[in-house]
Design a protein around this motif. Structure first.
Motif, mmCIF file in Angstrom:
data_model
loop_
_atom_site.group_PDB
_atom_site.id
_atom_site.type_symbol
_atom_site.label_atom_id
_atom_site.label_comp_id
_atom_site.label_asym_id
_atom_site.label_seq_id
_atom_site.Cartn_x
_atom_site.Cartn_y
_atom_site.Cartn_z
ATOM 1 N N LEU A 68 17.273 50.494 65.080
ATOM 2 C CA LEU A 68 18.389 51.333 64.637
ATOM 3 C C LEU A 68 19.133 50.645 63.504
ATOM 4 C CD1 LEU A 68 20.061 53.937 65.317
ATOM 5 C CD2 LEU A 68 21.580 52.421 66.583
ATOM 6 N N LYS A 69 19.364 51.373 62.434
ATOM 7 C CA LYS A 69 20.191 50.879 61.348
ATOM 8 C C LYS A 69 21.596 51.422 61.583
ATOM 9 C CE LYS A 69 20.433 50.575 56.352
ATOM 10 N NZ LYS A 69 19.927 51.081 55.078
ATOM 11 N N GLY A 70 22.592 50.592 61.417
ATOM 12 C CA GLY A 70 23.965 50.975 61.736
ATOM 13 C C GLY A 70 24.673 51.772 60.663
ATOM 14 N N ASP A 71 23.961 52.619 59.958
ATOM 15 C CA ASP A 71 24.606 53.462 58.957
ATOM 16 C C ASP A 71 24.927 54.827 59.560
ATOM 17 O OD1 ASP A 71 22.106 54.614 59.140
ATOM 18 O OD2 ASP A 71 21.538 54.229 57.060
ATOM 19 N N HIS A 72 25.404 55.754 58.732
ATOM 20 C CA HIS A 72 25.765 57.093 59.217
ATOM 21 C C HIS A 72 24.574 57.780 59.894
ATOM 22 C CE1 HIS A 72 27.813 60.953 59.408
ATOM 23 N NE2 HIS A 72 26.702 61.495 58.938
ATOM 24 N N THR A 73 23.396 57.661 59.306
ATOM 25 C CA THR A 73 22.205 58.287 59.879
ATOM 26 C C THR A 73 21.849 57.662 61.222
ATOM 27 O OG1 THR A 73 21.408 58.801 57.653
ATOM 28 C CG2 THR A 73 19.794 58.916 59.442
ATOM 29 N N GLY A 74 22.000 56.357 61.340
ATOM 30 C CA GLY A 74 21.749 55.694 62.612
ATOM 31 C C GLY A 74 22.703 56.169 63.697
ATOM 32 N N MET A 75 23.972 56.325 63.348
ATOM 33 C CA MET A 75 24.963 56.817 64.322
ATOM 34 C C MET A 75 24.666 58.275 64.683
ATOM 35 S SD MET A 75 26.875 54.232 64.913
ATOM 36 C CE MET A 75 25.472 53.244 64.494
ATOM 37 N N LEU A 76 24.238 59.055 63.696
ATOM 38 C CA LEU A 76 23.873 60.452 63.945
ATOM 39 C C LEU A 76 22.674 60.527 64.896
ATOM 40 C CD1 LEU A 76 24.611 63.360 63.251
ATOM 41 C CD2 LEU A 76 23.102 63.187 61.254
ATOM 42 N N PHE A 77 21.709 59.621 64.718
ATOM 43 C CA PHE A 77 20.549 59.561 65.615
ATOM 44 C C PHE A 77 20.996 59.299 67.051
ATOM 45 C CE2 PHE A 77 17.491 56.983 67.939
ATOM 46 C CZ PHE A 77 16.383 57.821 67.940
ATOM 47 N N ASN A 94 30.146 50.394 61.443
ATOM 48 C CA ASN A 94 29.618 51.181 62.563
ATOM 49 C C ASN A 94 30.746 51.899 63.299
ATOM 50 O OD1 ASN A 94 27.050 50.322 61.967
ATOM 51 N ND2 ASN A 94 26.887 48.903 63.672
ATOM 52 N N ILE A 95 31.875 51.214 63.458
ATOM 53 C CA ILE A 95 33.027 51.836 64.120
ATOM 54 C C ILE A 95 33.504 53.036 63.300
ATOM 55 C CG2 ILE A 95 35.417 51.489 64.883
ATOM 56 C CD1 ILE A 95 33.321 50.030 66.647
ATOM 57 N N LYS A 96 33.639 52.856 61.990
ATOM 58 C CA LYS A 96 34.069 53.967 61.110
ATOM 59 C C LYS A 96 33.093 55.135 61.187
ATOM 60 C CE LYS A 96 36.483 51.277 57.590
ATOM 61 N NZ LYS A 96 36.467 50.801 56.203
ATOM 62 N N ASN A 97 31.796 54.844 61.044
ATOM 63 C CA ASN A 97 30.784 55.913 61.086
ATOM 64 C C ASN A 97 30.776 56.600 62.450
ATOM 65 O OD1 ASN A 97 29.797 55.704 58.432
ATOM 66 N ND2 ASN A 97 28.447 54.014 58.992
ATOM 67 N N GLY A 98 30.905 55.828 63.504
ATOM 68 C CA GLY A 98 30.926 56.409 64.844
ATOM 69 C C GLY A 98 32.126 57.313 65.066
ATOM 70 N N LYS A 99 33.284 56.882 64.621
ATOM 71 C CA LYS A 99 34.500 57.696 64.790
ATOM 72 C C LYS A 99 34.399 59.001 64.001
ATOM 73 C CE LYS A 99 38.546 56.066 65.288
ATOM 74 N NZ LYS A 99 39.314 56.079 66.497
#
Length: 188
Positions: A68-77, A94-99
């Protein structure tokens, strides 16, 4: 998130699972909240499904998921595949993208010296996670200082091995603790 605070107050012991044996054991435990500290993009969906079927509130430590890459696409996955309640990460991005995706986000901080503590506090104040996990969890002095500086629930994690460790962390200001020690998962 108010719901998270309620859960932490009512369920101050969080199971941190590292393998399939832990997964099997946590399903029959009293623990409500589970931190998933293992898996891959091939297995995370099944891990989350098993936990949710058992009525657990699932948080995935996205830094520890293989592939898993911790970018927006990874969080979306993670959101579409595992559908956990929230994520855990040491990385502010990762926290920002997750929120942004609606996850409840827990920032994990390793407070090994005064510089890492100051950096951790600045990161928390900048990205505004829903909670922070302070490691090592037996660092009551760090928990007290952080509690005075940040306005989110504090979860103590790492080296929590006895009921006394739990009580000391809670007394210092932590709202909950996370532990891999299965014998602590069923404490009331």
């Amino acid at each position: 998130m108010e719901k998270l605070e309620e859960w932490l107050i009512e369920n101050p012991v969080i199971a941190a699972i590292r393998n399939d044996e832990d997964l099997k054991n946590v399903i029959t435990s009293k623990v409500l909240i589970v931190f998933v500290l293992y898996g891959s993009i091939m297995t995370i969906k099944k891990i989350c499904e098993k936990l949710k079927e058992a009525g657990k509130v699932v948080f995935v430590h996205v830094d520890l998921i293989e592939g898993l890459k911790g970018d927006h696409t990874g969080m979306l996955f993670i959101k579409e595949c595992g559908q956990p309640y929230g994520i855990i990460s040491t990385r502010a991005t990762n926290i920002k993208n997750g929120k942004k995706l609606g996850f409840c986000a827990i920032q994990r901080i390793f407070a090994v010296d005064s510089l890492s503590l100051e950096t951790g506090i600045r990161n928390i104040q900048s990205v505004l996670p829903d909670a922070v996990e302070v490691m090592p969890g037996v660092a009551s002095k760090i928990i007290k200082k952080m509690g005075n500086e940040v306005k989110v629930p504090i979860i103590a994690g790492g080296l929590i091995e006895t009921k006394k460790d739990i009580m000391e962390s809670i007394s210092a200001g932590a709202m909950a603790i996370s532990t891999t020690k299965q014998e602590l998962w069923n404490l009331s």
